[in-house]
Scaffold this motif. Structure first.
Motif, PDB file in Angstrom:
ATOM      1  N   PRO A 151       0.309  43.635  -2.177  1.00 19.56           N
ATOM      2  CA  PRO A 151       1.426  42.709  -1.989  1.00 19.56           C
ATOM      3  C   PRO A 151       1.260  41.812  -0.766  1.00 19.56           C
ATOM      4  O   PRO A 151       1.576  40.626  -0.811  1.00 19.56           O
ATOM      5  CB  PRO A 151       2.632  43.644  -1.833  1.00 19.56           C
ATOM      6  N   SER A 152       0.737  42.373   0.326  1.00 21.10           N
ATOM      7  CA  SER A 152       0.574  41.585   1.547  1.00 21.10           C
ATOM      8  C   SER A 152      -0.463  40.477   1.354  1.00 21.10           C
ATOM      9  O   SER A 152      -0.286  39.354   1.833  1.00 21.10           O
ATOM     10  CB  SER A 152       0.160  42.487   2.714  1.00 21.10           C
ATOM     11  N   PHE A 153      -1.538  40.799   0.631  1.00 19.86           N
ATOM     12  CA  PHE A 153      -2.566  39.793   0.379  1.00 19.86           C
ATOM     13  C   PHE A 153      -2.026  38.701  -0.536  1.00 19.86           C
ATOM     14  O   PHE A 153      -2.229  37.513  -0.299  1.00 19.86           O
ATOM     15  CB  PHE A 153      -3.807  40.438  -0.251  1.00 19.86           C
ATOM     16  N   TYR A 154      -1.315  39.137  -1.595  1.00 24.15           N
ATOM     17  CA  TYR A 154      -0.797  38.143  -2.541  1.00 24.15           C
ATOM     18  C   TYR A 154       0.208  37.212  -1.878  1.00 24.15           C
ATOM     19  O   TYR A 154       0.269  36.019  -2.204  1.00 24.15           O
ATOM     20  CB  TYR A 154      -0.151  38.821  -3.748  1.00 24.15           C
ATOM     21  N   SER A 155       1.000  37.748  -0.970  1.00 26.82           N
ATOM     22  CA  SER A 155       1.974  36.909  -0.263  1.00 26.82           C
ATOM     23  C   SER A 155       1.274  35.758   0.449  1.00 26.82           C
ATOM     24  O   SER A 155       1.757  34.617   0.458  1.00 26.82           O
ATOM     25  CB  SER A 155       2.756  37.755   0.751  1.00 26.82           C
ATOM     26  N   LYS A 156       0.109  36.046   1.015  1.00 31.63           N
ATOM     27  CA  LYS A 156      -0.662  35.007   1.705  1.00 31.63           C
ATOM     28  C   LYS A 156      -1.253  34.016   0.699  1.00 31.63           C
ATOM     29  O   LYS A 156      -1.385  32.832   0.999  1.00 31.63           O
ATOM     30  CB  LYS A 156      -1.786  35.648   2.526  1.00 31.63           C
ATOM     31  N   VAL A 157      -1.598  34.512  -0.507  1.00 30.93           N
ATOM     32  CA  VAL A 157      -2.147  33.630  -1.543  1.00 30.93           C
ATOM     33  C   VAL A 157      -1.108  32.587  -1.938  1.00 30.93           C
ATOM     34  O   VAL A 157      -1.406  31.396  -2.028  1.00 30.93           O
ATOM     35  CB  VAL A 157      -2.589  34.439  -2.781  1.00 30.93           C
ATOM     36  N   GLU A 158       0.121  33.036  -2.169  1.00 33.87           N
ATOM     37  CA  GLU A 158       1.179  32.100  -2.567  1.00 33.87           C
ATOM     38  C   GLU A 158       1.457  31.052  -1.486  1.00 33.87           C
ATOM     39  O   GLU A 158       1.851  29.922  -1.787  1.00 33.87           O
ATOM     40  CB  GLU A 158       2.469  32.859  -2.897  1.00 33.87           C
ATOM     41  N   LYS A 159       1.232  31.443  -0.228  1.00 30.78           N
ATOM     42  CA  LYS A 159       1.466  30.515   0.878  1.00 30.78           C
ATOM     43  C   LYS A 159       0.221  29.688   1.205  1.00 30.78           C
ATOM     44  O   LYS A 159       0.214  28.916   2.167  1.00 30.78           O
ATOM     45  CB  LYS A 159       1.898  31.288   2.128  1.00 30.78           C
ATOM     46  N   ASP A 160      -0.834  29.886   0.391  1.00 29.22           N
ATOM     47  CA  ASP A 160      -2.108  29.181   0.603  1.00 29.22           C
ATOM     48  C   ASP A 160      -2.720  29.479   1.970  1.00 29.22           C
ATOM     49  O   ASP A 160      -3.401  28.637   2.569  1.00 29.22           O
ATOM     50  CB  ASP A 160      -1.931  27.665   0.423  1.00 29.22           C
ATOM     51  N   LEU A 161      -2.495  30.726   2.434  1.00 33.90           N
ATOM     52  CA  LEU A 161      -3.070  31.138   3.708  1.00 33.90           C
ATOM     53  C   LEU A 161      -4.408  31.839   3.512  1.00 33.90           C
ATOM     54  O   LEU A 161      -5.153  32.054   4.461  1.00 33.90           O
ATOM     55  CB  LEU A 161      -2.105  32.079   4.443  1.00 33.90           C
ATOM     56  N   THR A 162      -4.705  32.206   2.276  1.00 31.05           N
ATOM     57  CA  THR A 162      -5.989  32.818   1.952  1.00 31.05           C
ATOM     58  C   THR A 162      -6.330  32.498   0.515  1.00 31.05           C
ATOM     59  O   THR A 162      -5.466  32.078  -0.250  1.00 31.05           O
ATOM     60  CB  THR A 162      -5.951  34.347   2.175  1.00 31.05           C
ATOM     61  N   ARG A 163      -7.582  32.708   0.135  1.00 23.47           N
ATOM     62  CA  ARG A 163      -8.036  32.395  -1.213  1.00 23.47           C
ATOM     63  C   ARG A 163      -8.148  33.667  -2.039  1.00 23.47           C
ATOM     64  O   ARG A 163      -8.633  34.681  -1.564  1.00 23.47           O
ATOM     65  CB  ARG A 163      -9.397  31.684  -1.185  1.00 23.47           C
ATOM     66  N   ILE A 164      -7.720  33.580  -3.272  1.00 22.12           N
ATOM     67  CA  ILE A 164      -7.862  34.689  -4.212  1.00 22.12           C
ATOM     68  C   ILE A 164      -9.195  34.545  -4.936  1.00 22.12           C
ATOM     69  O   ILE A 164      -9.638  33.425  -5.221  1.00 22.12           O
ATOM     70  CB  ILE A 164      -6.682  34.698  -5.223  1.00 22.12           C
ATOM     71  N   SER A 165      -9.848  35.670  -5.212  1.00 24.14           N
ATOM     72  CA  SER A 165     -11.130  35.606  -5.914  1.00 24.14           C
ATOM     73  C   SER A 165     -10.914  35.166  -7.356  1.00 24.14           C
ATOM     74  O   SER A 165      -9.825  35.333  -7.916  1.00 24.14           O
ATOM     75  CB  SER A 165     -11.822  36.975  -5.896  1.00 24.14           C
ATOM     76  N   ALA A 166     -11.950  34.623  -7.957  1.00 25.73           N
ATOM     77  CA  ALA A 166     -11.861  34.170  -9.348  1.00 25.73           C
ATOM     78  C   ALA A 166     -11.520  35.332 -10.273  1.00 25.73           C
ATOM     79  O   ALA A 166     -10.691  35.200 -11.180  1.00 25.73           O
ATOM     80  CB  ALA A 166     -13.180  33.525  -9.769  1.00 25.73           C
ATOM     81  N   ALA A 167     -12.145  36.494 -10.043  1.00 22.41           N
ATOM     82  CA  ALA A 167     -11.912  37.658 -10.903  1.00 22.41           C
ATOM     83  C   ALA A 167     -10.452  38.114 -10.825  1.00 22.41           C
ATOM     84  O   ALA A 167      -9.827  38.412 -11.851  1.00 22.41           O
ATOM     85  CB  ALA A 167     -12.844  38.798 -10.503  1.00 22.41           C
ATOM     86  N   ASP A 168      -9.905  38.164  -9.587  1.00 20.32           N
ATOM     87  CA  ASP A 168      -8.513  38.595  -9.431  1.00 20.32           C
ATOM     88  C   ASP A 168      -7.544  37.573 -10.010  1.00 20.32           C
ATOM     89  O   ASP A 168      -6.515  37.934 -10.594  1.00 20.32           O
ATOM     90  CB  ASP A 168      -8.200  38.831  -7.951  1.00 20.32           C
TER      91      ASP A 168
END
Length: 287
Positions: A28-45
């Protein structure tokens, strides 16, 4: 719209919390950053999130603002989708990816279209899926028999089906001689993939002696974490070949064990393809 913003939009439209949306894919903590464009999600995920939430991949990527991501990153994501679909023999997904590419403004659009068309043709097992111009493009793309690099051997790996058997064998042997002692795991992975394709072609033509020689070559390449999948596949093919020369049940038992191992790591469709090979080439009963 960015990937993070678009994911958030789809999630809210589905009426889901972040935790319900992501399931067990990422934290959840990682995804929260993804939605805020603070980190990149891998293609597979990213692909798994879309599939888990019943979001069409092609539709999702059409809605992205391609200016917000580098050409290279977008290309990697699309290629990752192709690879995943290829190993799962998922023609429907490949056609969705093709639609995504066709509707994009990517500078590499033509290259990606050629790649996805080639994969569809490979799965279908016929050159007729490609135009004469596309086949010629593939043949002209890299053919430098005296000096290959990792890019050219990767292209060759995907396009072997479009060459005649004799040419494939000549190029395969030259690539093996050039790279068999490479300390680059990525190159060794590709070389083993080429050997797998070539051995499969030998089996299709009942050229078991040539297939056996290629298996022996594969033994010269050391097993690394990255090459485990290819080594497992080669071990399966080796047992098929051994059974041809010495039809003992132990070789069929080995094949059955390897098929089960692929199924256990969610390579279900791949394991079904191996099952077909056993039936076609041995007619034996798996223990």
């Amino acid at each position: 719209m960015t990937i993070g913003a678009l994911l958030r939009q789809y999630r809210l439209q589905a009426g889901k919390t972040q935790r319900a949306w992501i399931g067990d894919v990422i934290s959840p903590s990682f995804y929260s950053k993804v939605e805020k464009d603070l980190t990149r999600i891998s293609a597979a995920d990213l692909i798994e999130l879309l599939r888990q939430n019943h979001v069409k991949i092609a539709t999702f990527f059409k809605q992205l603002d391609y200016q917000t991501e580098s050409e290279d990153n977008l290309k990697k994501k699309i290629v990752a989708q192709m690879t995943d679909a290829y190993y799962n023999f998922d023609i429907k997904r490949l056609k969705e990816i093709k639609q995504t590419i066709a509707g994009s403004q990517l500078a590499s659009k033509n290259e990606l279209m050629l790649r996805v068309n080639s994969i569809l043709a490979i799965i279908d097992g016929t050159k007729e899926k490609l135009s004469a111009a596309e086949i010629q493009q593939l043949k002209n793309k890299f053919f430098n028999e005296e000096n290959f690099d990792w890019k050219t051997i990767k292209i060759f790996l995907n396009c072997m089906v479009f060459y005649d058997f004799a040419s494939d064998m000549i190029i395969t042997n030259k690539i093996f001689q050039q790279f068999k002692d490479s300390d680059n795991d990525n190159i060794q992975f590709i070389v083993l993939g080429i050997l797998i394709n070539m051995i499969s072609m030998c089996l299709e033509k009942d050229k078991y002696q040539e297939a056996k020689q290629l298996v022996e070559k594969s033994h010269e390449i050391h097993t690394q974490p990255l090459t485990c999948f290819n080594k497992m596949t080669l071990l399966f093919l080796e047992n098929i070949i051994n059974y041809h020369f010495d039809p003992q049940q132990v070789y069929l038992d080995n094949c059955a064990r390897q098929i089960e191992e692929f199924a256990l790591i969610d390579m279900t469709e791949f394991s079904k393809q191996l099952q077909k090979i056993v039936q076609e080439k041995t007619g034996g009963n798996l223990g």
